[in-house]
Scaffold this motif. Structure first.
Motif, mmCIF file in Angstrom:
data_model
loop_
_atom_site.group_PDB
_atom_site.id
_atom_site.type_symbol
_atom_site.label_atom_id
_atom_site.label_comp_id
_atom_site.label_asym_id
_atom_site.label_seq_id
_atom_site.Cartn_x
_atom_site.Cartn_y
_atom_site.Cartn_z
ATOM 1 N N ARG A 1 -17.762 49.717 20.585
ATOM 2 C CA ARG A 1 -16.635 50.614 21.234
ATOM 3 C C ARG A 1 -16.180 50.416 22.626
ATOM 4 O O ARG A 1 -15.074 50.426 22.798
ATOM 5 N N ARG B 1 -15.761 47.532 23.829
ATOM 6 C CA ARG B 1 -15.012 46.465 23.809
ATOM 7 C C ARG B 1 -13.618 46.639 23.170
ATOM 8 O O ARG B 1 -12.593 46.216 23.640
ATOM 9 N N GLU B 2 -13.640 47.439 22.192
ATOM 10 C CA GLU B 2 -12.519 48.054 21.783
ATOM 11 C C GLU B 2 -11.786 48.831 22.871
ATOM 12 O O GLU B 2 -10.455 48.888 22.869
ATOM 13 N N ARG B 3 -12.106 49.530 23.582
ATOM 14 C CA ARG B 3 -11.418 50.394 24.652
ATOM 15 C C ARG B 3 -11.033 49.468 25.473
ATOM 16 O O ARG B 3 -9.941 49.641 26.111
ATOM 17 N N ALA C 1 -7.891 47.645 23.908
ATOM 18 C CA ALA C 1 -6.744 48.686 24.244
ATOM 19 C C ALA C 1 -6.110 48.801 25.416
ATOM 20 O O ALA C 1 -4.960 48.958 25.770
#
Length: 254
Positions: free
Chosen positions: A105, A107-109, A112
């Protein structure tokens, strides 16, 4: 100071036990030693790629070494991974499995956030191009900005000067675009012309495009209006341009 183990490009033999060719060796006093003779044979290899696993394995290992290999093209040694204790690697793998979802999560943030920052930088760069070159078409400015600011490209838009939107950096990006898209620069390179010579040949042509883009689109019309009505040029050719006259009434005809 880190211990450094080398992955050789050519076959090397241990200076002590004479085994070889060695997949890895430690250099001491300018000569190679195999991992067993260097007292590193009990370590296991952890390739690069997982930053969290690498960091945790290194922290948990009492003895570890950096593994490097020479990049001939770049002329330097580059990190390939680590040698760590096997129990330290097992402990690090367990820790990574325990918080894998949390790190995913994160890494995803981060991805983005980086994507939003890239979009913002490209928009700011395009606006700066239009400010310095108001005659540059809006779509062209956006294309130049996107190309120059691409993440990981190393182009001028990713430099400190480019991020600060300094005039020199922005102009360099626009000049590069004009060179490739509005001149025969690429064709000259394909014809074997040296890069510096091709740039010198086209410098005037590029400068002319940049000069035209520095003017506002309405300036040409305004300057024309201020100069009064245009002089009408006759479409009739001047006498004598088409050769001797002929036909009735022409000089020398009966």
């Amino acid at each position: 100071m880190d211990l450094v183990v080398i992955q050789p490009l050519k076959g090397r033999h241990c200076a002590e036990c004479r085994r070889g060719p060695l997949p890895m060796h430690l250099v001491e006093s300018g000569v190679p030693f195999c991992l067993d003779c260097a007292d590193l044979g009990h370590l296991v290899y952890l390739p690069r790629g997982d930053a969290a696993l690498t960091r945790r394995a290194r922290e948990a290992s009492a003895l570890w070494a950096v593994v490097v290999r020479r990049n001939r093209r770049r002329g330097r040694y580059e990190r390939q991974g680590l040698l760590v204790e096997e129990r330290a690697l097992a402990r690090a793998e367990s820790a990574c499995l325990a918080d894998a979802e949390v790190r995913l999560r994160r890494r995803e943030r981060d991805a983005a956030r980086r994507a939003a920052a890239d979009v913002r930088l490209a928009a700011e760069l395009a606006a700066r191009i239009r400010q310095l070159f108001p005659g540059c078409p809006e779509e062209r400015a956006a294309g130049i900005a996107a190309h120059a600011s691409a993440r990981g490209s190393g182009r001028v838009g990713r430099t400190a000067a480019g991020r600060s939107l300094e005039e020199g950096a922005v102009t360099a990006a626009v000049r590069a675009s004009v060179r490739h898209l509005d001149t025969a620069y690429d064709a000259l390179l394909m014809a074997g012309v040296a890069r510096n010579e091709a740039r010198a040949r086209l410098a005037g042509e590029i400068d002319a495009v940049l000069a035209s883009w520095r003017r506002h689109p309405h300036e040409a019309g305004t300057a024309q209006d201020a100069g009064g009505p245009l002089r009408t040029v006759s479409q009739e050719p001047e006498p004598g341009l088409l050769g001797p006259a002929s036909g009735p009434g022409a000089p020398g005809t009966p």
